[in-house]
Write a protein that holds these residues in place. Structure first.
Motif, mmCIF file in Angstrom:
data_model
loop_
_atom_site.group_PDB
_atom_site.id
_atom_site.type_symbol
_atom_site.label_atom_id
_atom_site.label_comp_id
_atom_site.label_asym_id
_atom_site.label_seq_id
_atom_site.Cartn_x
_atom_site.Cartn_y
_atom_site.Cartn_z
ATOM 1 N N LEU A 4 20.584 -110.992 22.879
ATOM 2 C CA LEU A 4 21.998 -111.446 22.403
ATOM 3 C C LEU A 4 22.586 -110.334 21.845
ATOM 4 N N LEU A 5 23.958 -109.906 22.058
ATOM 5 C CA LEU A 5 24.801 -109.030 21.372
ATOM 6 C C LEU A 5 25.738 -109.772 20.506
ATOM 7 N N HIS A 6 25.915 -109.851 19.250
ATOM 8 C CA HIS A 6 26.719 -110.526 18.520
ATOM 9 C C HIS A 6 27.574 -109.550 17.728
ATOM 10 N N THR A 7 29.014 -109.855 18.052
ATOM 11 C CA THR A 7 30.007 -109.170 17.395
ATOM 12 C C THR A 7 31.166 -110.124 16.684
ATOM 13 N N SER A 8 31.886 -109.692 15.852
ATOM 14 C CA SER A 8 32.746 -110.849 15.340
ATOM 15 C C SER A 8 34.017 -110.052 14.585
ATOM 16 N N ASP A 9 35.094 -110.970 14.456
ATOM 17 C CA ASP A 9 36.225 -110.632 13.259
ATOM 18 C C ASP A 9 36.793 -109.261 13.927
ATOM 19 N N TRP A 10 37.229 -108.980 15.069
ATOM 20 C CA TRP A 10 38.047 -107.895 15.493
ATOM 21 C C TRP A 10 39.410 -107.725 14.641
ATOM 22 N N HIS A 11 40.132 -108.956 14.577
ATOM 23 C CA HIS A 11 41.316 -108.870 13.980
ATOM 24 C C HIS A 11 42.312 -107.894 14.464
ATOM 25 N N LEU A 12 42.417 -107.966 15.967
ATOM 26 C CA LEU A 12 43.433 -107.079 16.649
ATOM 27 C C LEU A 12 44.795 -107.620 16.109
ATOM 28 N N GLY A 13 45.375 -106.366 15.848
ATOM 29 C CA GLY A 13 46.876 -106.430 15.533
ATOM 30 C C GLY A 13 47.095 -106.217 13.970
ATOM 31 N N GLU A 22 45.784 -98.933 15.876
ATOM 32 C CA GLU A 22 45.540 -99.171 17.264
ATOM 33 C C GLU A 22 44.588 -98.300 17.943
ATOM 34 N N GLU A 23 44.750 -96.916 17.241
ATOM 35 C CA GLU A 23 43.731 -95.738 17.744
ATOM 36 C C GLU A 23 42.392 -96.358 16.984
ATOM 37 N N ASP A 24 42.250 -96.596 16.151
ATOM 38 C CA ASP A 24 40.948 -97.226 15.621
ATOM 39 C C ASP A 24 40.164 -98.468 16.346
ATOM 40 N N PHE A 25 41.129 -99.447 16.740
ATOM 41 C CA PHE A 25 40.573 -100.462 17.593
ATOM 42 C C PHE A 25 40.126 -100.010 18.865
ATOM 43 N N ASP A 26 40.911 -99.216 19.327
ATOM 44 C CA ASP A 26 40.452 -98.549 20.598
ATOM 45 C C ASP A 26 39.017 -97.877 20.592
ATOM 46 N N ALA A 27 38.950 -97.176 19.639
ATOM 47 C CA ALA A 27 37.702 -96.245 19.375
ATOM 48 C C ALA A 27 36.506 -96.970 19.323
ATOM 49 N N VAL A 28 36.646 -98.263 18.307
ATOM 50 C CA VAL A 28 35.592 -99.138 18.039
ATOM 51 C C VAL A 28 35.260 -99.995 19.164
ATOM 52 N N LEU A 29 36.312 -100.262 19.826
ATOM 53 C CA LEU A 29 35.907 -101.374 21.005
ATOM 54 C C LEU A 29 35.156 -100.604 22.141
ATOM 55 N N ALA A 30 35.545 -99.306 22.456
ATOM 56 C CA ALA A 30 34.805 -98.638 23.270
ATOM 57 C C ALA A 30 33.427 -98.208 22.790
ATOM 58 N N GLU A 31 33.192 -98.307 21.287
ATOM 59 C CA GLU A 31 31.876 -98.050 20.748
ATOM 60 C C GLU A 31 30.871 -99.246 21.130
ATOM 61 N N LEU A 62 46.637 -107.605 25.377
ATOM 62 C CA LEU A 62 46.041 -106.801 26.688
ATOM 63 C C LEU A 62 44.993 -105.790 26.121
ATOM 64 N N ARG A 63 44.791 -105.474 24.881
ATOM 65 C CA ARG A 63 43.599 -104.558 24.260
ATOM 66 C C ARG A 63 42.620 -105.569 24.090
ATOM 67 N N ALA A 64 42.774 -107.025 24.011
ATOM 68 C CA ALA A 64 41.568 -107.762 23.668
ATOM 69 C C ALA A 64 40.911 -108.030 25.306
ATOM 70 N N MET A 65 41.742 -108.378 26.167
ATOM 71 C CA MET A 65 41.636 -108.628 27.543
ATOM 72 C C MET A 65 40.818 -107.448 28.205
ATOM 73 N N ARG A 66 41.310 -106.485 28.058
ATOM 74 C CA ARG A 66 40.661 -105.183 28.677
ATOM 75 C C ARG A 66 39.299 -105.046 27.960
ATOM 76 N N ALA A 67 39.081 -105.158 26.609
ATOM 77 C CA ALA A 67 37.804 -105.014 25.872
ATOM 78 C C ALA A 67 36.849 -106.077 26.325
ATOM 79 N N LEU A 68 37.301 -107.541 26.315
ATOM 80 C CA LEU A 68 36.455 -108.609 26.691
ATOM 81 C C LEU A 68 36.129 -108.571 28.391
#
Length: 417
Positions: A4-13, A22-31, A62-68
């Protein structure tokens, strides 16, 4: 073995003192996606607060749906609603992107009994099955009793949560095969004793509405969300491992020392799990500095590329301080620079100066300073926070007076006859 991979509390926006993340969210979601590809989990769980507000902007959606969508291409991905998420938005996202489209993406908008969608089953490696009970954020008002119309009692909340979890556990054990099944629990909940990261709203981590760690379901792994500091949960039933994955970014300066992570969990039926936090290093870090300008000048290179909040001890006049600090640390993103002043008797707020207090916490501090009892102050502040959080909610939680009025209207004609 199941993974299982567990992630949480992205708080996009979420922003930082009006600075975009936004730059930080893009980087960490890619990671996070890279960790998922490398670890090859059988299931991915996001334990709530996908967004920072009830009505996320188009770019955040859009950021959430691309990452998910990228995660769902690796393994089935389940996202439960947190207290910052809109159940109506989640219902919509599940309609247009959920399992009916065959994409392996599940949005859990609100609590459902086990036999009505509260338990999901997924195939895993070696013929194993992962059975997941899901509990999105449950507002304390759901357990309000008409016998106590003045407030929602914490005892009602604790008992109500136990009953909901017991229902999920009963369904988890329906057809349970101890040689094949791995039982899991995902919830957005505050567990008593957990250490907040200080970017959560204080009224959301009030012990009056906390779940006791011993009340968590007996499962192999409990994937928890709501607390932003990654940490294990102590005091849980034996053989249970429970963890907060935490937020993937430092959300405020009270977290400037925190190391963020996701959790990779390996499990076999009937055996203790191995839960391994995987550190997240993407996204710009936060730094809090307190000292003289000369000391800042000596350490300037350490703040390169960071968000910086500076409290200067040798400056009385703050009119030109921001410019001075910016010249000393040109490579930092200066969020705030202010002289350190002695606290006065009129000070209302207390706590870490690196924190940015939010409105509910400031209101609670004001109520306490005004001489209200602790119980009354917390109850009033909790109501205030609920109203703030539900201004944009299409289905706000019930209010005691509203419920009494509805009950009276429902029985009006019956009594008249």
């Amino acid at each position: 073995m199941s993974r299982l991979l567990h992630t949480s509390d992205w708080h996009l926006g979420a922003s930082l003192y009006r600075h975009s993340r936004e730059e930080d969210f893009d980087a960490v979601l890619a990671e996070i996606a890279a960790i998922a590809r490398e670890s090859e989990p059988d299931l991915i769980v996001h334990s709530g607060d996908l967004f920072h507000s009830f009505r996320p902007g188009a770019r955040d959606l859009l950021r959430a749906m691309r990452a998910l969508d990228e995660l769902a291409g690796i393994a089935p991905t389940v996202v439960i609603a947190g207290n910052h998420d809109s159940p109506a938005y989640f219902e919509f996202l599940n309609l247009v992107s959920g399992p009916s489209w065959g994409r392996g993406l599940y949005f859990i908008d609100r609590f459902r009994p086990g036999r009505e969608g509260g338990v999901l089953t997924f195939d895993a490696c070696g013929g194993q099955r992962m059975r997941l009970a899901v509990m999105p954020f449950v507002h304390p008002n759901q357990f309000w009793q008409r016998s106590t119309p003045s407030a929602t009692a914490s005892a009602d909340y604790a008992q109500g949560m136990r009953e909901l979890q017991a229902d999920l556990m009963q369904t988890l054990h329906d057809g349970y095969d101890p040689g094949r099944d791995v039982l899991l629990f995902a919830a957005h909940v505050y567990v008593a004793g957990a250490k907040p990261a200080k970017s959560e709203r204080g009224v959301d981590t009030d012990d009056a509405f906390a779940t006791a760690p011993g009340d968590l379901p007996v499962v192999s792994y409990a994937a928890l969300g709501h607390i932003h500091a990654p940490q294990p949960v102590n005091g849980v039933p034996s053989a249970v491992t429970a963890r907060y994955a935490g937020s993937p970014l430092q959300m405020d300066f009270g977290e400037h020392k925190d190391i963020k992570s996701v959790v990779v969990v390996d499990a076999d039926p009937g055996r203790p799990v191995r839960a391994l936090p995987r550190p997240l290093t993407s996204g710009r870090r936060l730094a809090y500095f307190e000292g003289t300008l000369d000391l800042l000048r000596a350490d300037a290179h350490t703040f390169e590329g960071m968000f910086l909040k500076a409290a200067i001890t040798d400056e009385e006049d703050g009119s030109l301080l921001t410019r001075k600090v910016a010249e000393i640390v040109p490579g930092a993103i200066l969020v705030d620079a202010a002289p350190v002043r002695e606290a006065t008797a009129e000070s209302v707020l207390t706590g870490d100066p690196a924190e940015e207090p939010d409105l509910p916490d400031a209101f609670l501090a004001y109520l306490t300073q005004s001489g209200l009892s602790e119980t009354t102050a917390h109850s009033t502040a909790a109501t205030f926070a609920r109203l703030l959080g539900e201004m944009d909610d299409e289905e706000p939680s019930p209010v005691p007076a509203q419920e009494l009025l509805r009950a009276a209207l429902d029985n009006l004609w019956e009594k008249a006859s």
